[in-house]
Design a protein around this motif. Structure first.
Motif, PDB file in Angstrom:
ATOM      1  N   ARG A 116       0.811  -1.223   0.073  1.00 20.71           N
ATOM      2  CA  ARG A 116      -0.035  -0.059   0.073  1.00 20.71           C
ATOM      3  C   ARG A 116       0.664   1.169   0.037  1.00 20.71           C
ATOM      4  O   ARG A 116       0.691   2.198  -0.490  1.00 20.71           O
ATOM      5  CB  ARG A 116      -0.923   0.016   1.134  1.00 20.71           C
ATOM      6  CG  ARG A 116      -1.894   1.172   1.284  1.00 20.71           C
ATOM      7  CD  ARG A 116      -3.171   0.999   2.437  1.00 20.71           C
ATOM      8  NE  ARG A 116      -2.579   0.873   3.619  1.00 20.71           N
ATOM      9  CZ  ARG A 116      -2.401  -0.468   4.507  1.00 20.71           C
ATOM     10  NH1 ARG A 116      -2.895  -1.295   4.064  1.00 20.71           N
ATOM     11  NH2 ARG A 116      -1.944  -0.459   5.603  1.00 20.71           N
ATOM     12  N   ASN A 117       1.974   1.337   0.820  1.00 17.91           N
ATOM     13  CA  ASN A 117       2.841   2.294   0.824  1.00 17.91           C
ATOM     14  C   ASN A 117       3.279   2.659  -0.602  1.00 17.91           C
ATOM     15  O   ASN A 117       3.356   3.815  -1.033  1.00 17.91           O
ATOM     16  CB  ASN A 117       4.027   1.914   1.988  1.00 17.91           C
ATOM     17  CG  ASN A 117       3.887   2.161   3.080  1.00 17.91           C
ATOM     18  OD1 ASN A 117       2.731   2.782   3.772  1.00 17.91           O
ATOM     19  ND2 ASN A 117       4.734   1.510   4.096  1.00 17.91           N
ATOM     20  N   LYS A 118       3.756   1.604  -1.022  1.00 25.52           N
ATOM     21  CA  LYS A 118       4.586   1.747  -2.527  1.00 25.52           C
ATOM     22  C   LYS A 118       3.668   2.147  -3.682  1.00 25.52           C
ATOM     23  O   LYS A 118       3.858   3.061  -4.452  1.00 25.52           O
ATOM     24  CB  LYS A 118       5.145   0.409  -3.071  1.00 25.52           C
ATOM     25  CG  LYS A 118       6.458   0.161  -1.951  1.00 25.52           C
ATOM     26  CD  LYS A 118       7.177  -0.987  -2.668  1.00 25.52           C
ATOM     27  CE  LYS A 118       8.379  -1.441  -1.788  1.00 25.52           C
ATOM     28  NZ  LYS A 118       7.993  -1.975  -0.488  1.00 25.52           N
ATOM     29  N   ILE A 119       2.526   1.400  -3.497  1.00 21.77           N
ATOM     30  CA  ILE A 119       1.342   1.454  -4.865  1.00 21.77           C
ATOM     31  C   ILE A 119       0.521   2.723  -4.573  1.00 21.77           C
ATOM     32  O   ILE A 119       0.185   3.370  -5.614  1.00 21.77           O
ATOM     33  CB  ILE A 119       0.660   0.254  -5.089  1.00 21.77           C
ATOM     34  CG1 ILE A 119       1.688  -0.808  -5.347  1.00 21.77           C
ATOM     35  CG2 ILE A 119      -0.278   0.379  -6.371  1.00 21.77           C
ATOM     36  CD1 ILE A 119       2.836  -0.725  -6.202  1.00 21.77           C
ATOM     37  N   LEU A 120      -0.139   2.782  -3.456  1.00 19.98           N
ATOM     38  CA  LEU A 120      -0.991   3.907  -3.258  1.00 19.98           C
ATOM     39  C   LEU A 120      -0.552   5.010  -2.973  1.00 19.98           C
ATOM     40  O   LEU A 120      -1.427   6.021  -3.224  1.00 19.98           O
ATOM     41  CB  LEU A 120      -2.251   3.284  -2.226  1.00 19.98           C
ATOM     42  CG  LEU A 120      -2.971   1.799  -2.654  1.00 19.98           C
ATOM     43  CD1 LEU A 120      -4.180   1.330  -1.652  1.00 19.98           C
ATOM     44  CD2 LEU A 120      -3.586   2.075  -4.119  1.00 19.98           C
ATOM     45  N   ILE A 121       0.355   5.252  -2.263  1.00 18.51           N
ATOM     46  CA  ILE A 121       0.987   6.511  -1.724  1.00 18.51           C
ATOM     47  C   ILE A 121       2.031   6.953  -2.395  1.00 18.51           C
ATOM     48  O   ILE A 121       2.222   8.103  -3.176  1.00 18.51           O
ATOM     49  CB  ILE A 121       1.350   6.302  -0.135  1.00 18.51           C
ATOM     50  CG1 ILE A 121       0.169   5.986   0.649  1.00 18.51           C
ATOM     51  CG2 ILE A 121       1.803   7.756   0.390  1.00 18.51           C
ATOM     52  CD1 ILE A 121       0.289   5.612   2.034  1.00 18.51           C
ATOM     53  N   PRO A 144       2.014   7.353  -6.942  1.00 15.26           N
ATOM     54  CA  PRO A 144       1.388   8.637  -7.380  1.00 15.26           C
ATOM     55  C   PRO A 144       2.054   9.662  -7.020  1.00 15.26           C
ATOM     56  O   PRO A 144       2.081  10.820  -7.493  1.00 15.26           O
ATOM     57  CB  PRO A 144      -0.130   8.631  -6.825  1.00 15.26           C
ATOM     58  CG  PRO A 144      -0.148   7.636  -5.829  1.00 15.26           C
ATOM     59  CD  PRO A 144       1.057   6.510  -6.234  1.00 15.26           C
ATOM     60  N   ALA A 147       5.553   0.349 -10.500  1.00 19.63           N
ATOM     61  CA  ALA A 147       4.702  -0.618  -9.982  1.00 19.63           C
ATOM     62  C   ALA A 147       5.395  -2.171  -9.915  1.00 19.63           C
ATOM     63  O   ALA A 147       5.255  -2.715  -8.966  1.00 19.63           O
ATOM     64  CB  ALA A 147       3.195  -0.361 -10.481  1.00 19.63           C
TER      65      ALA A 147
END
Length: 314
Positions: free
Chosen positions: A73-78, A81, A175
């Motif tokens: 979640r840290n890498k992809i969602l925060i 972007p 990603a």
């Protein structure tokens, strides 16, 4: 009609070739950029096992799973972007933000050393927590906070290593690197924390050699976990100090970077047979020393900030 069908098939073939080329480009770019982040990945692997200390064996893998999900979640969602937006609209802000994250890592590493020297060990505090859910939540939250900084460094290194390409391609590469490294890191961590169970299982097997290997794994695990805890603390200081040194270079504040790099180059010149290794080692030690100084300064400053109720922070 046949001519139209042939044309359609030609278009489909062209699209397939383009897609295959894009996949190759993504894989190549991800491989090259991800390799540059290998140092941070090693640090992440060393830091994470310390967060399962005090947990029952049956909860170790679920906790690692929670941390892995938080890392993804840290890498992809925060971070993904955020990295793309900052690189496009405010590239000047990336270095200061990374330096703040590096300072946090320095603080975490220095605090662990201070706690060990003063006897106020946070691992012992964690073991004393009687509510299993509270202990899990504490460990997972701490691991995900630390992972956020390490992941930010991974994504920044990856982005900096990419050639000029469309933003969609950049996002895809980031990603891919994020997913692959997260699966790799936490897969290795899962194996490490369950190595004693693997050893116990092998120790019950019939062939004497297999039993000996199993007993060896069981005896080695406490030493390995203790070593990883030490490596993890040093890694925080090394990575955090390295981020700060790089940031100072970006802002043309060359005194400290010049001192560290000069010491590394001088040591390498004195030992030409192992120049590469010596230069890296001395540079890493220099970064860790800078990290310890920065972290200790932050910890000392926070000590004088009053908590609620008028007590000083410890």
């Amino acid at each position: 009609m046949p001519g139209g069908l042939v044309a359609l098939l030609d278009d489909i073939a062209a699209i397939a070739k383009l897609a295959a080329s894009s996949v190759d480009d993504v894989a190549g770019a991800a491989g090259k950029a991800g390799a540059k982040a290998a140092g941070v990945v090693i640090d992440d692997t060393a830091v994470t096992p310390s967060y399962v200390i005090g947990l029952t064996p049956d909860r170790e893998l679920p906790i690692i799973g929670k941390i892995a999900i938080g890392s993804m979640r840290n890498k992809i969602l925060i971070l993904l972007p955020a990295a793309l937006v900052l690189s496009y609209f405010a590239p000047w802000a990336i270095t200061p933000i990374l330096m703040l994250g590096g300072a946090y890592l320095c603080f975490e590493g220095a605090e662990k050393i201070i706690s060990a020297l003063t006897g106020n060990d946070h691992a012992s505090e964690a073991v004393e927590i009687t509510d299993p859910r509270a202990l899990e939540d504490r460990q997972v939250a701490g691991a995900i906070r630390t992972d956020l900084i390490l992941s930010a460094e991974i994504m920044a290194i990856t982005l900096a290593g990419l050639p000029v390409m469309a933003i969609a391609m950049q996002a895809t590469v980031l990603a891919v690197v994020g997913v692959v490294l997260t699966v790799g890191v936490y897969g290795v961590v899962a194996i490490i924390v369950k190595m004693d169970d693997i050893g116990l299982n092998l120790a019950r097997r019939e062939p004497p050699m297999v039993r000996a290997i199993g007993r060896g794994l069981v005896k080695a695990m406490p030493l390995l976990l203790e070593a990883l805890a030490t490596i993890g603390t040093v890694a925080m200081l090394w990575v955090g100090g390295g981020i700060i040194i790089h940031g100072l270079e970006v802002f043309h504040l060359e005194a400290i970077p010049h001192l560290v790099h000069g010491a590394a180059h001088g040591a390498a010149a004195a030992m030409p047979m192992m120049a590469g290794l010596v230069e890296w080692l001395v540079g890493a030690i220099g970064s860790a020393i800078i990290g310890l100084i920065v972290g200790a300064a932050i910890a000392g400053a926070l000590h004088f900030i009053p908590r609620k109720g008028g007590k000083l922070a410890h």
